[in-house]
Design a protein around this motif. Structure first.
Motif, PDB file in Angstrom:
ATOM      1  N   VAL A  12      -5.596 -76.720 -41.760  1.00  0.00           N
ATOM      2  CA  VAL A  12      -6.399 -76.323 -42.863  1.00  0.00           C
ATOM      3  C   VAL A  12      -6.597 -77.578 -44.055  1.00  0.00           C
ATOM      4  CG1 VAL A  12      -4.322 -75.704 -44.368  1.00  0.00           C
ATOM      5  CG2 VAL A  12      -6.541 -74.506 -44.595  1.00  0.00           C
ATOM      6  N   GLN A  13      -7.633 -77.558 -44.758  1.00  0.00           N
ATOM      7  CA  GLN A  13      -7.868 -78.428 -45.539  1.00  0.00           C
ATOM      8  C   GLN A  13      -7.138 -78.368 -46.925  1.00  0.00           C
ATOM      9  OE1 GLN A  13     -12.324 -78.396 -46.309  1.00  0.00           O
ATOM     10  NE2 GLN A  13     -12.575 -80.097 -44.509  1.00  0.00           N
ATOM     11  N   ALA A  14      -6.950 -79.398 -47.695  1.00  0.00           N
ATOM     12  CA  ALA A  14      -6.156 -79.518 -48.835  1.00  0.00           C
ATOM     13  C   ALA A  14      -6.765 -78.402 -49.714  1.00  0.00           C
ATOM     14  CB  ALA A  14      -6.272 -80.748 -49.524  1.00  0.00           C
ATOM     15  N   GLY A  15      -6.038 -77.607 -50.305  1.00  0.00           N
ATOM     16  CA  GLY A  15      -6.470 -76.516 -51.298  1.00  0.00           C
ATOM     17  C   GLY A  15      -6.542 -75.279 -50.296  1.00  0.00           C
ATOM     18  N   GLY A  16      -6.689 -75.297 -49.404  1.00  0.00           N
ATOM     19  CA  GLY A  16      -6.673 -73.853 -48.472  1.00  0.00           C
ATOM     20  C   GLY A  16      -5.516 -73.092 -48.499  1.00  0.00           C
ATOM     21  N   SER A  17      -5.333 -72.026 -47.561  1.00  0.00           N
ATOM     22  CA  SER A  17      -4.277 -71.165 -47.608  1.00  0.00           C
ATOM     23  C   SER A  17      -3.897 -71.032 -46.160  1.00  0.00           C
ATOM     24  CB  SER A  17      -4.448 -69.730 -48.207  1.00  0.00           C
ATOM     25  OG  SER A  17      -4.765 -69.914 -49.759  1.00  0.00           O
ATOM     26  N   PHE A  68       3.549 -70.897 -52.986  1.00  0.00           N
ATOM     27  CA  PHE A  68       4.228 -70.117 -51.786  1.00  0.00           C
ATOM     28  C   PHE A  68       4.604 -68.529 -52.288  1.00  0.00           C
ATOM     29  CE2 PHE A  68       4.877 -73.887 -48.442  1.00  0.00           C
ATOM     30  CZ  PHE A  68       3.697 -74.261 -48.863  1.00  0.00           C
ATOM     31  N   THR A  69       4.297 -67.722 -51.597  1.00  0.00           N
ATOM     32  CA  THR A  69       4.968 -66.381 -52.006  1.00  0.00           C
ATOM     33  C   THR A  69       5.262 -65.708 -50.605  1.00  0.00           C
ATOM     34  OG1 THR A  69       3.430 -65.790 -53.404  1.00  0.00           O
ATOM     35  CG2 THR A  69       4.532 -63.874 -52.645  1.00  0.00           C
ATOM     36  N   LEU A  70       6.914 -65.320 -50.464  1.00  0.00           N
ATOM     37  CA  LEU A  70       7.432 -65.022 -49.522  1.00  0.00           C
ATOM     38  C   LEU A  70       7.602 -63.361 -49.757  1.00  0.00           C
ATOM     39  CD1 LEU A  70       8.959 -65.473 -46.890  1.00  0.00           C
ATOM     40  CD2 LEU A  70      10.957 -65.747 -48.004  1.00  0.00           C
ATOM     41  N   SER A  71       7.225 -62.563 -48.612  1.00  0.00           N
ATOM     42  CA  SER A  71       7.393 -61.075 -48.575  1.00  0.00           C
ATOM     43  C   SER A  71       7.873 -60.445 -47.373  1.00  0.00           C
ATOM     44  CB  SER A  71       5.887 -60.370 -49.029  1.00  0.00           C
ATOM     45  OG  SER A  71       5.062 -60.638 -48.007  1.00  0.00           O
ATOM     46  N   LYS A  72       8.425 -59.181 -47.623  1.00  0.00           N
ATOM     47  CA  LYS A  72       8.934 -58.497 -46.258  1.00  0.00           C
ATOM     48  C   LYS A  72       8.521 -57.338 -46.152  1.00  0.00           C
ATOM     49  CE  LYS A  72      13.467 -57.882 -43.992  1.00  0.00           C
ATOM     50  NZ  LYS A  72      14.811 -57.824 -43.999  1.00  0.00           N
ATOM     51  N   ASP A  73       8.238 -56.852 -44.879  1.00  0.00           N
ATOM     52  CA  ASP A  73       8.008 -55.382 -44.352  1.00  0.00           C
ATOM     53  C   ASP A  73       9.180 -55.005 -43.668  1.00  0.00           C
ATOM     54  OD1 ASP A  73       7.054 -53.094 -43.062  1.00  0.00           O
ATOM     55  OD2 ASP A  73       4.923 -53.814 -43.013  1.00  0.00           O
ATOM     56  N   ASN A  74       9.893 -54.255 -44.288  1.00  0.00           N
ATOM     57  CA  ASN A  74      11.097 -53.727 -43.694  1.00  0.00           C
ATOM     58  C   ASN A  74      11.030 -52.705 -42.532  1.00  0.00           C
ATOM     59  OD1 ASN A  74      13.107 -55.074 -45.477  1.00  0.00           O
ATOM     60  ND2 ASN A  74      12.671 -53.587 -46.933  1.00  0.00           N
ATOM     61  N   ALA A  75       9.883 -52.109 -42.465  1.00  0.00           N
ATOM     62  CA  ALA A  75       9.587 -51.294 -41.386  1.00  0.00           C
ATOM     63  C   ALA A  75       9.435 -51.929 -40.117  1.00  0.00           C
ATOM     64  CB  ALA A  75       8.543 -50.192 -41.859  1.00  0.00           C
ATOM     65  N   LYS A  76       8.822 -53.072 -40.051  1.00  0.00           N
ATOM     66  CA  LYS A  76       8.373 -54.069 -39.243  1.00  0.00           C
ATOM     67  C   LYS A  76       9.437 -55.147 -38.985  1.00  0.00           C
ATOM     68  CE  LYS A  76       3.447 -53.344 -39.569  1.00  0.00           C
ATOM     69  NZ  LYS A  76       2.113 -54.010 -39.780  1.00  0.00           N
ATOM     70  N   ASN A  77      10.210 -55.515 -39.819  1.00  0.00           N
ATOM     71  CA  ASN A  77      11.430 -56.559 -39.619  1.00  0.00           C
ATOM     72  C   ASN A  77      10.654 -57.654 -39.693  1.00  0.00           C
ATOM     73  OD1 ASN A  77      13.798 -54.840 -39.707  1.00  0.00           O
ATOM     74  ND2 ASN A  77      13.365 -54.348 -37.504  1.00  0.00           N
ATOM     75  N   THR A  78       9.709 -57.949 -40.565  1.00  0.00           N
ATOM     76  CA  THR A  78       8.862 -59.130 -40.437  1.00  0.00           C
ATOM     77  C   THR A  78       8.647 -59.700 -42.068  1.00  0.00           C
ATOM     78  OG1 THR A  78       7.490 -58.216 -38.688  1.00  0.00           O
ATOM     79  CG2 THR A  78       6.176 -59.935 -40.140  1.00  0.00           C
ATOM     80  N   VAL A  79       8.723 -60.984 -41.955  1.00  0.00           N
ATOM     81  CA  VAL A  79       8.498 -61.658 -43.269  1.00  0.00           C
ATOM     82  C   VAL A  79       7.088 -62.404 -43.163  1.00  0.00           C
ATOM     83  CG1 VAL A  79      11.062 -61.616 -44.016  1.00  0.00           C
ATOM     84  CG2 VAL A  79       9.894 -63.628 -42.601  1.00  0.00           C
ATOM     85  N   TYR A  80       6.674 -62.566 -44.163  1.00  0.00           N
ATOM     86  CA  TYR A  80       5.424 -63.213 -44.609  1.00  0.00           C
ATOM     87  C   TYR A  80       5.407 -64.364 -45.555  1.00  0.00           C
ATOM     88  CZ  TYR A  80       3.866 -58.866 -42.134  1.00  0.00           C
ATOM     89  OH  TYR A  80       3.867 -57.942 -41.197  1.00  0.00           O
ATOM     90  N   LEU A  81       5.105 -65.404 -45.109  1.00  0.00           N
ATOM     91  CA  LEU A  81       5.275 -66.617 -46.153  1.00  0.00           C
ATOM     92  C   LEU A  81       3.307 -66.967 -46.325  1.00  0.00           C
ATOM     93  CD1 LEU A  81       6.508 -68.696 -47.497  1.00  0.00           C
ATOM     94  CD2 LEU A  81       6.196 -70.297 -45.869  1.00  0.00           C
ATOM     95  N   GLN A  82       3.169 -66.649 -47.515  1.00  0.00           N
ATOM     96  CA  GLN A  82       1.663 -66.737 -47.926  1.00  0.00           C
ATOM     97  C   GLN A  82       1.689 -68.173 -48.570  1.00  0.00           C
ATOM     98  OE1 GLN A  82      -1.269 -64.966 -47.390  1.00  0.00           O
ATOM     99  NE2 GLN A  82      -2.105 -66.899 -48.155  1.00  0.00           N
TER     100      GLN A  82
END
Length: 124
Positions: A12-17, A68-82
């Motif tokens: 990704v380019q600088a400034g992107g996500s 950065f933002t970290l979140s979790k979907d407990n039903a899926k046992n999955t974490v996401y790092l935005q």
């Protein structure tokens, strides 16, 4: 034991996500914290962010706070790092990690389970 599978890295380019995902399987019924670490070429693996088992508590390393933002979907046992406003210095292999704990853990040697890593490259 807990098995971790990461996805979502890329260029990704600088400034992107980018958004990284880490899916946990196996013995996920017990309380465990999940975290992201990263390792740039020639550097040690460093802490990025951590989230509690319930997802109610999280913390971040200073270089990524506010971006950065970290979140979790407990039903899926999955974490996401935005990851937003990415910088070239964010370039690294990002590793998901887990450890049985009711609280947050920040040190690499406190984590017993690791994913295979996913490459994030930020171009200037």
């Amino acid at each position: 034991q807990v098995q971790l599978v990461e996805s979502g890295g890329g260029l990704v380019q600088a400034g992107g996500s980018l958004r990284l995902s880490c899916a946990a399987s196996g013995r996920t019924g017990s309380s465990y914290a999940m975290a992201w670490f990263r390792q740039a070429p020639g550097k040690e693996r460093e802490f990025v962010a951590v989230i509690s088992y319930t997802g109610s508590t999280r913390n971040y390393a200073d270089p990524v706070k506010g971006r950065f933002t970290l979140s979790k979907d407990n039903a899926k046992n999955t974490v996401y790092l935005q990851m937003n406003s990415l910088k070239p210095e964010d370039t690294a292999v990002y590793y998901c990690a887990a450890t049985y704990s009711s609280g947050l853990r920040y040190k690499r040697n406190e984590y017993y389970y690791w994913g295979q890593g996913t490459q994030v490259t930020v171009s200037s």
